[in-house]
Design a protein around this motif. Structure first.
Motif, mmCIF file in Angstrom:
data_model
loop_
_atom_site.group_PDB
_atom_site.id
_atom_site.type_symbol
_atom_site.label_atom_id
_atom_site.label_comp_id
_atom_site.label_asym_id
_atom_site.label_seq_id
_atom_site.Cartn_x
_atom_site.Cartn_y
_atom_site.Cartn_z
ATOM 1 N N SER A 187 4.399 -12.821 -4.806
ATOM 2 C CA SER A 187 4.045 -11.572 -4.325
ATOM 3 C C SER A 187 2.416 -10.785 -5.163
ATOM 4 O O SER A 187 3.030 -9.952 -6.039
ATOM 5 C CB SER A 187 5.234 -11.058 -3.915
ATOM 6 N N LEU A 188 1.632 -10.169 -3.975
ATOM 7 C CA LEU A 188 0.516 -9.803 -4.890
ATOM 8 C C LEU A 188 0.243 -8.518 -4.823
ATOM 9 O O LEU A 188 0.210 -7.591 -5.315
ATOM 10 C CB LEU A 188 -0.841 -10.326 -4.508
ATOM 11 N N ALA A 189 0.786 -7.848 -3.480
ATOM 12 C CA ALA A 189 0.450 -6.907 -3.275
ATOM 13 C C ALA A 189 1.672 -6.412 -1.744
ATOM 14 O O ALA A 189 1.292 -6.996 -1.178
ATOM 15 C CB ALA A 189 -0.927 -6.298 -3.400
ATOM 16 N N SER A 190 1.633 -5.173 -1.657
ATOM 17 C CA SER A 190 2.342 -3.973 -0.669
ATOM 18 C C SER A 190 1.728 -2.729 -0.273
ATOM 19 O O SER A 190 1.677 -2.032 -1.298
ATOM 20 C CB SER A 190 3.698 -4.195 -0.185
ATOM 21 N N PHE A 191 1.191 -2.917 1.168
ATOM 22 C CA PHE A 191 0.422 -1.219 0.975
ATOM 23 C C PHE A 191 1.301 -0.649 2.581
ATOM 24 O O PHE A 191 0.961 -1.293 3.660
ATOM 25 C CB PHE A 191 -0.588 -1.286 1.288
ATOM 26 N N ASP A 192 1.685 0.547 2.266
ATOM 27 C CA ASP A 192 2.400 1.357 3.628
ATOM 28 C C ASP A 192 -0.222 1.650 4.199
ATOM 29 O O ASP A 192 -0.360 2.737 3.442
ATOM 30 C CB ASP A 192 3.048 2.874 3.443
ATOM 31 N N VAL A 193 0.014 1.285 5.559
ATOM 32 C CA VAL A 193 -1.153 1.559 6.497
ATOM 33 C C VAL A 193 -0.804 2.077 7.018
ATOM 34 O O VAL A 193 -1.920 2.634 8.107
ATOM 35 C CB VAL A 193 -1.714 0.251 5.942
ATOM 36 N N ILE A 194 0.641 3.300 7.658
ATOM 37 C CA ILE A 194 0.323 3.918 9.037
ATOM 38 C C ILE A 194 -0.731 5.375 8.942
ATOM 39 O O ILE A 194 -0.617 5.450 9.524
ATOM 40 C CB ILE A 194 2.015 4.218 9.042
ATOM 41 N N ALA A 195 -0.676 6.298 7.928
ATOM 42 C CA ALA A 195 -1.453 6.267 7.953
ATOM 43 C C ALA A 195 -2.660 6.456 7.951
ATOM 44 O O ALA A 195 -3.658 7.182 8.592
ATOM 45 C CB ALA A 195 -2.042 7.222 6.074
ATOM 46 N N GLU A 196 -3.404 5.150 8.196
ATOM 47 C CA GLU A 196 -4.840 4.674 8.185
ATOM 48 C C GLU A 196 -4.121 4.391 10.443
ATOM 49 O O GLU A 196 -5.582 3.582 10.101
ATOM 50 C CB GLU A 196 -4.736 3.497 7.556
ATOM 51 N N SER A 197 -3.586 4.503 10.590
ATOM 52 C CA SER A 197 -3.347 3.506 11.985
ATOM 53 C C SER A 197 -2.330 4.923 13.398
ATOM 54 O O SER A 197 -1.050 4.030 13.267
ATOM 55 C CB SER A 197 -1.935 2.476 11.502
ATOM 56 N N PRO A 198 -3.033 5.433 12.973
ATOM 57 C CA PRO A 198 -2.657 6.298 14.030
ATOM 58 C C PRO A 198 -1.938 5.906 15.443
ATOM 59 O O PRO A 198 -0.513 6.209 16.127
ATOM 60 C CB PRO A 198 -3.518 7.719 14.767
ATOM 61 N N ARG A 199 -2.088 4.585 15.699
ATOM 62 C CA ARG A 199 -1.799 4.176 17.638
ATOM 63 C C ARG A 199 -0.697 3.631 17.077
ATOM 64 O O ARG A 199 -0.036 3.480 17.717
ATOM 65 C CB ARG A 199 -2.878 2.836 17.478
#
Ligand SMILES: C[S@@+](CC[C@H](N)C(=O)[O-])C[C@H]1O[C@@H](n2cnc3c(N)ncnc32)[C@H](O)[C@@H]1O
Length: 219
Positions: A187-199
């Motif tokens: 497992s290299l990385a995990s990112f929470d990207v909700i802030a970039e994804s309003p839809r």
């Protein structure tokens, strides 16, 4: 979810997964995989991903497979590529300079189609498949690849109670379950990207994670 579903998505231009730029995780994590400089890279369920151009620009001949011919035509038209087209049932091959796309079903591929492939780039394939199809996908991928081949795998995870796919949620535990019989997994990385994804917030999610893995086919 069958081939017709995806062909219709392409006919209607409903391509919510498509990124208009190279995937940032590809640029960040591919170099660390130390894939041989001119190794041929397999891109399953490739769509019209610009990541194929990034890989080709980095010196890797690319082989994609995609069920929709609309996608193959689009990647040529949108990037000024002139394909040589050949019928090779059950596939139709679109051959550009450094990029080849087999138009047809991933599950019809045989190891001979992947001759010379030295690595895999796999973004947004598992999330396109309902849960019942994913074990077959992982088993078929394993059957296609020789020992030692690495794959950069990028998936998406969210609370499936809050939204029905596609894209389907694929948790890190599931990646482990699907691929561990035939692959070593980092497992290299995990990112929470909700802030970039309003839809996605509008669709009811309060978190949305991208997971990045390195797989290595065991012997
Ligand atoms: C979510 S999209 C991801 C596309 C691409 N990987 C990207 O990152 O933009 C999934 C793609 O898989 C294709 N697809 C679905 N089932 C397939 C199959 N059995 N064989 C080949 N392609 C398939 C769809 O047409 C669609 O373009």
């Amino acid at each position: 979810m069958n081939s017709e579903f995806w062909r219709q998505r392409w006919q209607r231009g409903e391509l919510g997964w498509h990124e208009d730029d190279f995937n940032r995780h590809l640029a960040e994590y591919w170099p660390g995989m130390a894939v041989a400089p001119a190794a041929r890279v397999f891109v399953p369920l490739c769509g019209k991903s610009l990541d194929m151009l990034w890989l080709a620009g980095s010196g890797h001949p690319v082989l994609g497979v995609e069920i929709s011919e609309v996608a193959a035509v689009a990647i040529c038209d949108e990037n000024g590529l002139s394909p040589r087209i050949a019928d090779e049932p059950p596939f139709r091959r679109y051959a550009m300079d450094e990029i080849e796309i087999l138009v047809g079903d991933f599950f019809d591929l045989t190891p001979a189609h992947l001759a010379g492939v030295g690595a895999v780039y796999d973004r947004a394939s598992l999330i396109a498949l309902p849960p019942a199809m994913r074990p077959r996908y992982a088993e078929h991928l394993a059957a296609l690849l020789p020992a030692g081949v690495q794959s950069l795998l990028i998936t998406l995870d969210y609370d499936p109670v809050r939204m029905a796919g596609p894209p389907f949620a694929v948790a890190a535990d599931e990646v482990e379950m699907l691929f561990s019989p035939a692959f070593d997994i980092d497992s290299l990385a995990s990112f929470d990207v909700i802030a970039e994804s309003p839809r996605w917030r509008q669709r009811g999610l309060d978190w949305l994670k991208e997971h990045v893995f390195r797989l290595r086919r065991r012997s």
